[in-house]
Design a protein around this motif. Sequence first.
Motif, PDB file in Angstrom:
ATOM      1  N   SER A  37      45.658  30.332  24.010  1.00  0.00           N
ATOM      2  CA  SER A  37      45.916  29.563  25.224  1.00  0.00           C
ATOM      3  C   SER A  37      45.506  30.409  26.420  1.00  0.00           C
ATOM      4  O   SER A  37      45.914  31.571  26.538  1.00  0.00           O
ATOM      5  N   ILE A  38      44.694  29.836  27.296  1.00  0.00           N
ATOM      6  CA  ILE A  38      44.179  30.564  28.449  1.00  0.00           C
ATOM      7  C   ILE A  38      44.974  30.164  29.684  1.00  0.00           C
ATOM      8  O   ILE A  38      45.095  28.979  29.999  1.00  0.00           O
ATOM      9  N   ASN A  39      45.518  31.150  30.384  1.00  0.00           N
ATOM     10  CA  ASN A  39      46.244  30.902  31.617  1.00  0.00           C
ATOM     11  C   ASN A  39      45.419  30.032  32.553  1.00  0.00           C
ATOM     12  O   ASN A  39      44.210  30.232  32.711  1.00  0.00           O
ATOM     13  N   ALA A  40      46.062  29.059  33.200  1.00  0.00           N
ATOM     14  CA  ALA A  40      45.349  28.074  34.012  1.00  0.00           C
ATOM     15  C   ALA A  40      44.521  28.715  35.118  1.00  0.00           C
ATOM     16  O   ALA A  40      43.391  28.286  35.395  1.00  0.00           O
ATOM     17  N   LEU A  41      45.044  29.755  35.763  1.00  0.00           N
ATOM     18  CA  LEU A  41      44.303  30.406  36.843  1.00  0.00           C
ATOM     19  C   LEU A  41      43.091  31.173  36.304  1.00  0.00           C
ATOM     20  O   LEU A  41      42.016  31.157  36.901  1.00  0.00           O
ATOM     21  N   GLY A  42      43.268  31.835  35.161  1.00  0.00           N
ATOM     22  CA  GLY A  42      42.142  32.531  34.555  1.00  0.00           C
ATOM     23  C   GLY A  42      41.076  31.562  34.087  1.00  0.00           C
ATOM     24  O   GLY A  42      39.876  31.773  34.299  1.00  0.00           O
ATOM     25  N   GLU A  43      41.500  30.470  33.457  1.00  0.00           N
ATOM     26  CA  GLU A  43      40.555  29.464  32.974  1.00  0.00           C
ATOM     27  C   GLU A  43      39.783  28.855  34.131  1.00  0.00           C
ATOM     28  O   GLU A  43      38.564  28.669  34.052  1.00  0.00           O
TER      29      GLU A  43
ATOM     30  N   SER B 266      48.818  36.159  33.670  1.00  0.00           N
ATOM     31  CA  SER B 266      50.151  35.949  33.104  1.00  0.00           C
ATOM     32  C   SER B 266      51.065  37.124  33.427  1.00  0.00           C
ATOM     33  O   SER B 266      52.245  36.939  33.765  1.00  0.00           O
ATOM     34  N   GLN B 267      50.520  38.334  33.321  1.00  0.00           N
ATOM     35  CA  GLN B 267      51.317  39.521  33.617  1.00  0.00           C
ATOM     36  C   GLN B 267      51.681  39.586  35.093  1.00  0.00           C
ATOM     37  O   GLN B 267      52.798  39.985  35.454  1.00  0.00           O
ATOM     38  N   LEU B 268      50.744  39.188  35.946  1.00  0.00           N
ATOM     39  CA  LEU B 268      51.010  39.174  37.388  1.00  0.00           C
ATOM     40  C   LEU B 268      52.200  38.276  37.713  1.00  0.00           C
ATOM     41  O   LEU B 268      53.101  38.657  38.475  1.00  0.00           O
ATOM     42  N   PHE B 269      52.232  37.083  37.128  1.00  0.00           N
ATOM     43  CA  PHE B 269      53.324  36.150  37.402  1.00  0.00           C
ATOM     44  C   PHE B 269      54.616  36.600  36.722  1.00  0.00           C
ATOM     45  O   PHE B 269      55.707  36.331  37.217  1.00  0.00           O
ATOM     46  N   LYS B 270      54.482  37.306  35.604  1.00  0.00           N
ATOM     47  CA  LYS B 270      55.680  37.815  34.927  1.00  0.00           C
ATOM     48  C   LYS B 270      56.322  38.931  35.729  1.00  0.00           C
ATOM     49  O   LYS B 270      57.560  39.015  35.836  1.00  0.00           O
TER      50      LYS B 270
ATOM     51  N   ALA C 276      42.872  38.896  45.046  1.00  0.00           N
ATOM     52  CA  ALA C 276      42.426  40.247  44.696  1.00  0.00           C
ATOM     53  C   ALA C 276      42.018  40.330  43.226  1.00  0.00           C
ATOM     54  O   ALA C 276      41.032  40.997  42.876  1.00  0.00           O
ATOM     55  N   LEU C 277      42.754  39.633  42.372  1.00  0.00           N
ATOM     56  CA  LEU C 277      42.411  39.633  40.947  1.00  0.00           C
ATOM     57  C   LEU C 277      41.108  38.882  40.714  1.00  0.00           C
ATOM     58  O   LEU C 277      40.258  39.317  39.923  1.00  0.00           O
ATOM     59  N   TYR C 278      40.918  37.755  41.390  1.00  0.00           N
ATOM     60  CA  TYR C 278      39.650  37.030  41.290  1.00  0.00           C
ATOM     61  C   TYR C 278      38.482  37.902  41.773  1.00  0.00           C
ATOM     62  O   TYR C 278      37.396  37.894  41.183  1.00  0.00           O
ATOM     63  N   ARG C 279      38.700  38.609  42.867  1.00  0.00           N
ATOM     64  CA  ARG C 279      37.638  39.473  43.395  1.00  0.00           C
ATOM     65  C   ARG C 279      37.249  40.547  42.385  1.00  0.00           C
ATOM     66  O   ARG C 279      36.070  40.795  42.128  1.00  0.00           O
ATOM     67  N   GLU C 280      38.269  41.196  41.833  1.00  0.00           N
ATOM     68  CA  GLU C 280      38.017  42.299  40.908  1.00  0.00           C
ATOM     69  C   GLU C 280      37.356  41.821  39.625  1.00  0.00           C
ATOM     70  O   GLU C 280      36.418  42.451  39.123  1.00  0.00           O
ATOM     71  N   ALA C 281      37.822  40.713  39.059  1.00  0.00           N
ATOM     72  CA  ALA C 281      37.367  40.278  37.735  1.00  0.00           C
ATOM     73  C   ALA C 281      36.115  39.420  37.771  1.00  0.00           C
ATOM     74  O   ALA C 281      35.305  39.461  36.832  1.00  0.00           O
TER      75      ALA C 281
END
Length: 469
Positions: free
Chosen positions: A408-414, A349-353, A365-370
């Motif tokens: 509510s979980i961000n769609a990409l994170g979920e 959410s912060q990335l898109f904000k 990159a976020l998927y790789r890290e997390a």
Amino acid sequence: MKRLIVLCTLCIAALALSAQAKYVFYFIGDGMGANQVLSAEMYRSAVQGAPLGRVQTLMTTFPYSGQVSTYSASDGITDSAAAGTCLATGTKTKNGMLGMNGDTVSLMTIAERLRERGWGIGIMTTVAIDHATPAAFYAHVPKRSQYYKVGKQLVKSDFDFFGGAGFHYPEGKHDDQTPNLYRLAEENGYTIARGYEEAQQMLDIQSPITNKKLLLVQRGDSSTVHGSNLPYAIDRKEGDLTLAQIVSTAIPFLEARHDRFFMMVEGGMIDYACHSNDAATAIGETWDMNEAMEVAYRFYTAHPDETLIVVTADHETGGMALGNGGHILDLQLLQHQKCSAWILSDRFSQLFKNTKKPSWEEVQALYREALGFWDTVEITPEEEQKLKDLYQAACRGKAKDAKNLYKSINALGEAGVALLNRKAHIGWTTRSHSAHAVPVFAIGAGAELFSGWHDNTEIAPLIMKAVNH
């Protein structure tokens, strides 16, 4: 001959129950079904290279165990308020009600009964101290959402010790003119410790603190902190309060004040993680409660004939399934998840904000890290395309968040956490509670009472039986 056999049986039973429990630890894993326990053990076994299931939680080593049905008076699937009330009083009630039966008649809890007898009482949790399960042991309200009213009943309870995240709404949810609950607690004889280190400093002083009651909450200004939960174990930072620290603070505190004590200890964040269908985080919370249990177990080893430890759950959450096709589990893949679904959601959410329309490479990159995607967790072209399609939908504002009871979980994170779960071969049937039976484990004085099949109406009376013998 038959009469002799009966007499011998009664004598054996009497001998088996000869010890009387003077110290009771009542652990409740919120949302913790059998598969939450088993997945934690199988995961630890897999990452440590041990045979599956050989790395056990403490609870599954206890000599007595059984299963517990959890339905409420109003529904086949309970909520935490009705389940907590039943575990605290032995009486079924309707979903949403705390410390009352279905006709709104107040019920006396096991903690209140023992307090009347002069026992020390400690109530502790990883969530808010006015949340459903801890509140079920001291509060009496028709709606669990009456947090401010529940908090006022907490400070009037005269229980010796409370530990957890803090109050949901210290000043009341809608009225800033209401008295602050932390101030009311102090006026009713509670000393407030903000974090483990401060509590230890108070205990070192001994005399002044043991003349007061103790409220241990997470770090922060106690006049303003709004505590809904402690950080998940997977997200924990140095200095964050843990359930094991709360238990290790409560034991000497209660010992200094009373010659008998009762402690309810809730692993409340197992439920939160399972509402998010977040297996790695749920496993971490199960082991986190296990660490708190080990603190209690060390006390038990010093007082084995006088201590009872009971571990159960209020209900199962998520309908967790170990296996989603074929005869394979890859639970070791979960070790590559570095934060909870909550934190990952916030980061997306912060990335898109911050960037409005981040690049696919930034999302990767976020998927790789997390989650370790592409680097340590293989992602097929088809799986990558689904993630990319969701990313493009998010850029257009068309991706829908996944909602559950708490967040509510961000769609990409979920989607990322769900994909990792599928690759580990973990399935979920719901983002709410299920009607699954839950386990019960016991060791110590009266522990044999908990073997076999039980309804949740039986657990509190059985503890009282172990105490009264």
